[in-house]
Each structure stands twice: as structure tokens, then as C-alpha cells.
Design a protein around this motif. Structure first.
Motif, PDB file in Angstrom:
ATOM      1  N   ILE A  13       1.059  -0.888  -0.207  1.00  0.00           N
ATOM      2  CA  ILE A  13       0.299  -0.357  -0.084  1.00  0.00           C
ATOM      3  C   ILE A  13       0.931   1.425   0.051  1.00  0.00           C
ATOM      4  O   ILE A  13       1.552   1.663   0.974  1.00  0.00           O
ATOM      5  CB  ILE A  13      -0.591   0.007   1.364  1.00  0.00           C
ATOM      6  N   LEU A  14       0.936   2.443  -0.996  1.00  0.00           N
ATOM      7  CA  LEU A  14       1.449   3.202  -1.070  1.00  0.00           C
ATOM      8  C   LEU A  14       0.515   4.749  -1.069  1.00  0.00           C
ATOM      9  O   LEU A  14      -0.195   4.842  -1.901  1.00  0.00           O
ATOM     10  CB  LEU A  14       2.547   3.358  -2.317  1.00  0.00           C
ATOM     11  N   ASN A  15       1.042   4.948  -0.197  1.00  0.00           N
ATOM     12  CA  ASN A  15      -0.201   6.573   0.255  1.00  0.00           C
ATOM     13  C   ASN A  15       0.651   7.510  -0.237  1.00  0.00           C
ATOM     14  O   ASN A  15       2.100   8.314   0.479  1.00  0.00           O
ATOM     15  CB  ASN A  15      -0.578   7.196   1.373  1.00  0.00           C
ATOM     16  N   LEU A  16       0.304   8.345  -1.637  1.00  0.00           N
ATOM     17  CA  LEU A  16       1.501   9.267  -1.947  1.00  0.00           C
ATOM     18  C   LEU A  16       0.624  10.694  -1.203  1.00  0.00           C
ATOM     19  O   LEU A  16      -0.741  10.914  -1.272  1.00  0.00           O
ATOM     20  CB  LEU A  16       0.694   9.335  -3.449  1.00  0.00           C
ATOM     21  N   ALA A  17       1.577  11.842  -1.415  1.00  0.00           N
ATOM     22  CA  ALA A  17       0.675  12.849  -0.797  1.00  0.00           C
ATOM     23  C   ALA A  17       2.119  13.791  -1.696  1.00  0.00           C
ATOM     24  O   ALA A  17       2.794  14.072  -1.892  1.00  0.00           O
ATOM     25  CB  ALA A  17       1.096  13.153   0.861  1.00  0.00           C
ATOM     26  N   GLY A  18       1.077  14.684  -2.212  1.00  0.00           N
ATOM     27  CA  GLY A  18       1.906  16.674  -2.988  1.00  0.00           C
ATOM     28  C   GLY A  18       1.410  16.557  -4.319  1.00  0.00           C
ATOM     29  O   GLY A  18       0.340  16.187  -4.849  1.00  0.00           O
ATOM     30  N   ARG A  19       2.116  16.100  -4.927  1.00  0.00           N
ATOM     31  CA  ARG A  19       2.345  16.043  -6.693  1.00  0.00           C
ATOM     32  C   ARG A  19       3.577  15.115  -7.616  1.00  0.00           C
ATOM     33  O   ARG A  19       4.394  15.592  -7.218  1.00  0.00           O
ATOM     34  CB  ARG A  19       2.914  17.553  -7.114  1.00  0.00           C
ATOM     35  N   LEU A  20       2.966  14.276  -8.591  1.00  0.00           N
ATOM     36  CA  LEU A  20       3.006  13.014  -8.714  1.00  0.00           C
ATOM     37  C   LEU A  20       3.651  13.682 -10.368  1.00  0.00           C
ATOM     38  O   LEU A  20       2.654  13.536 -11.120  1.00  0.00           O
ATOM     39  CB  LEU A  20       2.550  11.584  -9.215  1.00  0.00           C
ATOM     40  N   ASP A  21       5.064  14.201 -10.695  1.00  0.00           N
ATOM     41  CA  ASP A  21       5.287  14.887 -11.717  1.00  0.00           C
ATOM     42  C   ASP A  21       6.585  14.870 -12.160  1.00  0.00           C
ATOM     43  O   ASP A  21       6.561  13.279 -11.901  1.00  0.00           O
ATOM     44  CB  ASP A  21       4.933  15.927 -11.086  1.00  0.00           C
ATOM     45  N   ALA A  22       6.963  14.874 -13.015  1.00  0.00           N
ATOM     46  CA  ALA A  22       8.465  14.490 -13.685  1.00  0.00           C
ATOM     47  C   ALA A  22       9.543  14.816 -13.050  1.00  0.00           C
ATOM     48  O   ALA A  22      10.555  13.889 -12.585  1.00  0.00           O
ATOM     49  CB  ALA A  22       9.307  15.514 -14.768  1.00  0.00           C
ATOM     50  N   THR A  23       8.861  15.535 -11.347  1.00  0.00           N
ATOM     51  CA  THR A  23      10.098  15.472 -10.711  1.00  0.00           C
ATOM     52  C   THR A  23      10.156  14.525  -9.170  1.00  0.00           C
ATOM     53  O   THR A  23      11.148  14.073  -8.827  1.00  0.00           O
ATOM     54  CB  THR A  23      10.482  16.803  -9.538  1.00  0.00           C
ATOM     55  N   THR A  24       9.390  13.650  -9.242  1.00  0.00           N
ATOM     56  CA  THR A  24       8.494  13.043  -8.561  1.00  0.00           C
ATOM     57  C   THR A  24       8.269  11.609  -8.913  1.00  0.00           C
ATOM     58  O   THR A  24       8.591  10.520  -8.169  1.00  0.00           O
ATOM     59  CB  THR A  24       7.828  13.682  -7.278  1.00  0.00           C
ATOM     60  N   ALA A  25       8.098  11.514 -10.082  1.00  0.00           N
ATOM     61  CA  ALA A  25       7.654   9.839 -10.469  1.00  0.00           C
ATOM     62  C   ALA A  25       9.078   8.769 -10.526  1.00  0.00           C
ATOM     63  O   ALA A  25       8.786   8.420  -9.976  1.00  0.00           O
ATOM     64  CB  ALA A  25       7.150  10.161 -11.769  1.00  0.00           C
ATOM     65  N   PRO A  26      10.403   9.616 -10.559  1.00  0.00           N
ATOM     66  CA  PRO A  26      11.555   8.382 -10.013  1.00  0.00           C
ATOM     67  C   PRO A  26      11.660   8.306  -9.221  1.00  0.00           C
ATOM     68  O   PRO A  26      11.098   6.992  -9.320  1.00  0.00           O
ATOM     69  CB  PRO A  26      12.581   9.871 -10.778  1.00  0.00           C
ATOM     70  N   ALA A  27      10.924   8.508  -7.689  1.00  0.00           N
ATOM     71  CA  ALA A  27      11.107   7.909  -6.828  1.00  0.00           C
ATOM     72  C   ALA A  27      10.129   7.035  -6.636  1.00  0.00           C
ATOM     73  O   ALA A  27      10.236   5.606  -5.759  1.00  0.00           O
ATOM     74  CB  ALA A  27      10.887   9.069  -5.806  1.00  0.00           C
ATOM     75  N   LEU A  28       8.826   7.618  -7.573  1.00  0.00           N
ATOM     76  CA  LEU A  28       7.557   6.166  -7.122  1.00  0.00           C
ATOM     77  C   LEU A  28       7.940   5.004  -7.947  1.00  0.00           C
ATOM     78  O   LEU A  28       7.902   3.900  -7.529  1.00  0.00           O
ATOM     79  CB  LEU A  28       6.953   6.740  -7.859  1.00  0.00           C
ATOM     80  N   GLU A  29       8.320   5.225  -9.337  1.00  0.00           N
ATOM     81  CA  GLU A  29       9.468   4.555  -9.509  1.00  0.00           C
ATOM     82  C   GLU A  29      10.290   2.994  -9.303  1.00  0.00           C
ATOM     83  O   GLU A  29      10.053   2.396  -9.361  1.00  0.00           O
ATOM     84  CB  GLU A  29       9.993   4.390 -11.093  1.00  0.00           C
ATOM     85  N   ARG A  58       3.155   7.629 -16.310  1.00  0.00           N
ATOM     86  CA  ARG A  58       4.010   6.848 -17.350  1.00  0.00           C
ATOM     87  C   ARG A  58       3.829   5.779 -16.120  1.00  0.00           C
ATOM     88  O   ARG A  58       4.252   4.574 -16.582  1.00  0.00           O
ATOM     89  CB  ARG A  58       5.328   7.085 -17.732  1.00  0.00           C
ATOM     90  N   VAL A  59       4.538   6.453 -14.982  1.00  0.00           N
ATOM     91  CA  VAL A  59       4.751   5.171 -13.813  1.00  0.00           C
ATOM     92  C   VAL A  59       3.387   4.217 -13.450  1.00  0.00           C
ATOM     93  O   VAL A  59       3.860   3.023 -12.913  1.00  0.00           O
ATOM     94  CB  VAL A  59       5.482   5.984 -13.055  1.00  0.00           C
ATOM     95  N   LEU A  60       2.432   5.187 -13.733  1.00  0.00           N
ATOM     96  CA  LEU A  60       1.027   3.758 -13.227  1.00  0.00           C
ATOM     97  C   LEU A  60       0.964   3.206 -14.047  1.00  0.00           C
ATOM     98  O   LEU A  60       0.754   2.193 -14.072  1.00  0.00           O
ATOM     99  CB  LEU A  60       0.311   5.137 -12.836  1.00  0.00           C
ATOM    100  N   LEU A  61       1.345   3.490 -15.542  1.00  0.00           N
ATOM    101  CA  LEU A  61       1.137   3.276 -16.413  1.00  0.00           C
ATOM    102  C   LEU A  61       1.566   1.263 -16.278  1.00  0.00           C
ATOM    103  O   LEU A  61       1.581   0.419 -16.848  1.00  0.00           O
ATOM    104  CB  LEU A  61       0.951   3.275 -18.263  1.00  0.00           C
ATOM    105  N   PHE A  62       3.487   1.551 -16.482  1.00  0.00           N
ATOM    106  CA  PHE A  62       4.636   0.360 -15.945  1.00  0.00           C
ATOM    107  C   PHE A  62       3.095  -0.588 -14.742  1.00  0.00           C
ATOM    108  O   PHE A  62       3.904  -1.936 -15.194  1.00  0.00           O
ATOM    109  CB  PHE A  62       5.709   1.126 -15.585  1.00  0.00           C
ATOM    110  N   ALA A  63       3.087  -0.093 -13.487  1.00  0.00           N
ATOM    111  CA  ALA A  63       2.772  -0.473 -12.667  1.00  0.00           C
ATOM    112  C   ALA A  63       1.356  -1.280 -12.764  1.00  0.00           C
ATOM    113  O   ALA A  63       1.492  -2.601 -12.689  1.00  0.00           O
ATOM    114  CB  ALA A  63       2.777   0.128 -11.330  1.00  0.00           C
ATOM    115  N   GLN A  64       0.840  -0.866 -13.218  1.00  0.00           N
ATOM    116  CA  GLN A  64      -0.866  -1.065 -14.102  1.00  0.00           C
ATOM    117  C   GLN A  64      -0.076  -3.240 -14.931  1.00  0.00           C
ATOM    118  O   GLN A  64      -0.742  -3.465 -14.555  1.00  0.00           O
ATOM    119  CB  GLN A  64      -1.869  -0.539 -14.766  1.00  0.00           C
ATOM    120  N   LYS A  65       0.458  -2.454 -15.664  1.00  0.00           N
ATOM    121  CA  LYS A  65       1.243  -3.062 -16.810  1.00  0.00           C
ATOM    122  C   LYS A  65       1.834  -5.354 -16.255  1.00  0.00           C
ATOM    123  O   LYS A  65       1.501  -5.914 -16.589  1.00  0.00           O
ATOM    124  CB  LYS A  65       2.040  -3.059 -17.185  1.00  0.00           C
TER     125      LYS A  65
END
Length: 98
Positions: A13-29, A58-65
Motif C-alpha cells: 500500500i502506497l500513500n502519496l501526498a503532494g504532486r506526482l510529476d517529472a521531479t517526483t515520478a522517479p522516486a515512485l518508480e 507513465r509510472v502508473l502505466l508501468f505498474a498496471q502492466k
């Protein structure tokens, strides 16, 4: 963006807060890649998330696949702004949103 994670066996379970953008997407990935191969259930809670950019999508699509092959992925607590982004991009039909 902050990422709080709870790992229960083969469920993450991942709880996200803030903005998921080009700066933060690599951390989620990076977080996802560390665990995703062993998961049967992935839940991403957007309760504290304000915005998702194309880099975040893009990161969400990766995870979904990956999860389509080995289990299930659910996104919860999507606000109106992010829901509109999902609708415009067609992600509303790809993702399981609760």
C-alpha cells in the motif's frame, strides 16, 4: 511528494501526498521497482495527492502492466482534478479506481 508504504506479505500500500510529476515520478518508480516483482496486490492511495503529470501517468502505466500479469492494482481516493486527467487521457479505462 511524500510516499508512505505499508508492506503486508505480497500486498503493498502506497500513500502519496503532494504532486506526482517529472521531479517526483522517479522516486515512485524506484519504490515500485523495489517491490513489484513479489506483489499480488498493489494499492495506491491518492488521498493527499494534488496533481499527476504525464511522467506520473507513465509510472502508473508501468505498474498496471506488471500487476495485470501477476495480481491486481487499485487506486483509491482520487480527487476531481486527477480524475479529469484520467478521463482525458483514457487512463480511466486502464486503471481500477475505487
Amino acid at each position: 511528494m511524500t510516499i508512505d508504504k505499508i508492506l503486508k506479505g505480497k500486498e503493498l500500500i502506497l500513500n502519496l501526498a503532494g504532486r506526482l510529476d517529472a521531479t517526483t515520478a522517479p522516486a515512485l518508480e524506484s519504490e515500485l521497482k523495489a517491490y513489484i516483482d513479489e506483489l499480488e496486490m498493489l494499492t495506491i492511495d491518492f488521498k493527499g495527492l494534488e496533481y499527476v503529470s504525464s511522467a506520473g501517468l507513465r509510472v502508473l502505466l508501468f505498474a498496471q502492466k506488471v500487476m495485470n500479469k501477476q495480481g491486481k492494482m487499485v487506486i483509491r481516493n482520487v480527487n476531481e482534478t486527477i480524475n479529469e486527467i484520467f478521463e482525458v487521457t483514457g487512463f480511466i479505462d486502464i486503471l481500477t479506481i475505487e
